[in-house]
Design a protein around this motif. Structure first.
Motif, short mmCIF file in Angstrom:
data_model
loop_
_atom_site.label_atom_id
_atom_site.label_comp_id
_atom_site.label_asym_id
_atom_site.label_seq_id
_atom_site.Cartn_x
_atom_site.Cartn_y
_atom_site.Cartn_z
N ALA A 7 -34.86 -52.34 45.28
CA ALA A 7 -36.00 -52.85 46.04
C ALA A 7 -36.16 -54.35 45.79
O ALA A 7 -36.40 -55.13 46.71
CB ALA A 7 -37.28 -52.11 45.65
N VAL A 11 -36.20 -57.10 48.67
CA VAL A 11 -37.44 -57.87 48.85
C VAL A 11 -37.15 -59.35 48.65
O VAL A 11 -37.63 -60.20 49.39
CB VAL A 11 -38.55 -57.37 47.90
N ALA A 83 -42.17 -51.40 48.70
CA ALA A 83 -41.28 -52.55 48.92
C ALA A 83 -40.81 -52.60 50.37
O ALA A 83 -40.58 -53.68 50.91
CB ALA A 83 -40.07 -52.46 47.98
N TYR A 84 -40.67 -51.44 51.03
CA TYR A 84 -40.23 -51.43 52.44
C TYR A 84 -41.19 -52.21 53.33
O TYR A 84 -40.78 -53.17 53.97
CB TYR A 84 -40.07 -49.99 52.94
N PRO A 85 -42.48 -51.80 53.38
CA PRO A 85 -43.38 -52.58 54.24
C PRO A 85 -43.53 -54.02 53.78
O PRO A 85 -43.64 -54.92 54.61
CB PRO A 85 -44.72 -51.84 54.15
N ALA A 87 -41.20 -55.99 52.37
CA ALA A 87 -40.04 -56.75 52.85
C ALA A 87 -40.15 -56.99 54.36
O ALA A 87 -39.93 -58.09 54.85
CB ALA A 87 -38.75 -56.02 52.52
N GLY A 88 -40.52 -55.92 55.08
CA GLY A 88 -40.62 -56.04 56.54
C GLY A 88 -41.65 -57.07 56.95
O GLY A 88 -41.39 -57.93 57.79
N VAL A 89 -42.80 -57.03 56.31
CA VAL A 89 -43.90 -57.89 56.76
C VAL A 89 -43.70 -59.34 56.30
O VAL A 89 -44.26 -60.26 56.87
CB VAL A 89 -45.26 -57.31 56.28
#
Lengths: 399, 116
Positions: A7, A11, A83-85, A87-89
């Motif tokens: 992650a 990130v 960490a997914y949202p 990194a996306g945002v």
């Protein structure tokens, strides 16, 4: 813990991309509002993640190997899932802002010609010089063509050269203006308004390949990729400018061609044998000689521009002699490698013959070595042909 | 074997696109840029998934609301659909937040003018 590191890697990549995009894409005064909106969106996404990730895990849609996660959870959602949202945002809105701004007419017309310029700047005639060492090293070790070989060969064929020569041409702009040799087969002047886009293009085309190649190999691959990427940047970037530091310039330039081979060997997990080390050392000496000889023709313009190189410091005559000796040593070193390596000694001959007429060159006649330099570019194709024949012989003897 | 999860995701995507359409936020603002951002987002997340699956961290569940169709080992059909939803949701939230932020001070200024 593995998930946390994974992650962290993604990130970190997202943050770098997001910051670069936002810097490129934000109009004056837009930056603050951009990051405020990113913050608001992440707050909402975090709440949604806490709720719906828990629901999805509760419904047994997926789960995690417990030995790889920290164990801290929000509801049922492991902390790392946020960490997914994140990194996306961090990355995507920046890309959006940059793209939608780029599509505004003004910026768009300014970027016209970036890609053709970048390709011209990357010396397509020399692309093969970095792709071949990687492909040969990896193929001769693994003996099979897999996706890593294809991806890596493509990387060292184009993106690597885009970065190496793109960065070089941006930071060389001033001195190139004074050098009539640039603008054709041996390089191209890069218009100042394309400097920032060129650096961005180099980063965007290189970082993803470096990450994937790093994931495909172990610590040896990470180290060799890091050395390779560092040599590409350090050669010309302002502040380091290894190309202006005598001896270090030849060492770095040679690293540009030898490091792809080392990366290939590292990813393939080759056994380190004395023969292999001698081969790499000979290749490295060849690269140093090539760089040193190439610097001789530029002695005058380099001195006028106040730029140092191995040739401006030790003089034209001694640089030519050094190059000839390095090629000789590289050729002789091949005699110490296992059969059919010693055959490679003949590859040194055309280089020595090409440069020996300049054995007594002076600083004032140094520019004449350009004739030999032009031949040198094509000699490399002949050498590549001979090297390939020796590799095929090696392959048939060892399979 | 079930389609509940997949249907929920498709419904979620529909809702995001309805918001997008209503407020001209993303695809209805600049379709080409939005398509690039969406593709980059989904591919980035898929790469992350692939790395996690490769390292043995992510495991598919046996949940009864999923179709059970696999695109690759441990990668169910629903995953790219979920990632598409996540990307759209992120961008709708961001562009929506930008809209709110740009509206708020404007209204305040307007009120100040009316009061003056």
């Amino acid at each position: 813990m593995t998930y946390l590191w994974l992650a962290f890697l993604f990130v970190a990549a997202a943050i770098v991309a997001g910051v670069v995009f936002a810097r490129q894409g934000a109009r004056t005064g837009e930056s603050r509002r951009h990051w405020q909106a990113v913050g608001l969106a992440f707050a909402a996404l975090a709440v949604l993640t806490a709720v719906f990730d828990s629901v999805m895990i509760g419904m047994e849609l997926f789960h995690y190997d417990s030995s790889h996660i920290l164990g801290l959870t929000v509801g049922l959602a492991p902390l790392e899932d946020f960490a997914y949202p994140l990194a996306g945002v961090v990355a995507l809105p920046g890309l959006w802002m940059w793209l939608s701004r780029r599509r505004d007419a003004v910026a768009k017309s300014n970027l016209k010609g970036l890609v053709p310029q970048a390709i011209l700047a990357s010396r397509p005639v020399s692309w093969i010089n970095t792709a071949y060492p990687f492909a040969a090293a990896m193929l001769l070790t693994t003996r099979e063509i897999d996706w890593v070989l294809i991806l890596g060969t493509f990387y060292f064929l184009i993106p690597y050269n885009l970065a190496m020569y793109g960065i070089n041409d941006v930071f060389d702009y001033e001195s190139d203006l004074k050098n009539p040799r640039k603008g054709g087969i041996e390089g191209a002047l890069l218009q100042p308004h394309l400097h920032r886009p060129m650096l961005l293009l180099a980063a965007l085309t290189n970082v993803p390949f470096l990450l994937v190649l790093a994931l495909a190999g172990g610590p040896a691959a990470w180290l060799s990729l890091a050395v390779s990427a560092f040599a590409v940047v350090a050669y010309s970037v302002a502040g380091l400018r290894f190309k202006e530091r005598p001896v270090l310039d030849s060492l770095t330039s040679s690293t540009h061609f030898v490091s792809p081979a080392v990366v290939g060997l590292a990813i393939a997990g080759a056994d380190v044998t004395p023969g292999l080390l001698i081969l790499l050392a000979a290749f490295f000496l060849w690269g140093m000689a090539a760089h040193a000889f190439g610097a001789v023709q530029d002695i005058e313009p380099d001195r006028q521009a106040g730029i140092g190189s191995i040739a401006t410091v030790i003089g034209a005559r001694r640089t030519v002699r050094l190059a000839v000796v390095l090629w000789l040593v590289a050729g002789l070193a091949m005699l110490a490698t296992p059969w059919p390596g010693p055959l490679a000694v003949i590859i040194a001959v055309p280089y020595i013959v090409n440069c020996a007429p300049y054995w007594n060159v002076t600083d004032t006649t140094a520019a004449r070595t350009n004739t030999a330099w032009r031949r040198f570019i094509w000699l490399n194709y002949g050498s590549g042909f001979l090297v390939t024949l020796i590799f095929i012989l090696h392959w048939s003897l060892t399979s | 074997m079930g389609v509940l999860y997949l249907v929920s995701l498709l419904l979620g995507i529909t809702c995001m696109l309805l918001l997008d359409h209503r407020f001209r936020l993303f695809f209805w603002h600049d379709a080409k840029a939005a398509a690039i951002v969406t593709a980059v987002g989904v591919l980035f997340f898929l790469g992350w998934d692939a790395a996690g699956i490769g390292l043995g961290i992510f495991l598919r569940g046996e949940g009864t609301i999923a179709t059970g169709i696999l695109l690759a080992p441990e990668l169910p059909l629903e995953e790219p659909v979920f990632l598409l939803f996540l990307t759209l949701c992120t961008m709708v939230l961001y562009t929506g937040a930008r809209r709110l932020l740009s509206l708020a001070p404007g209204k305040r200024r307007q009120r100040e003018r009316e009061n003056a």
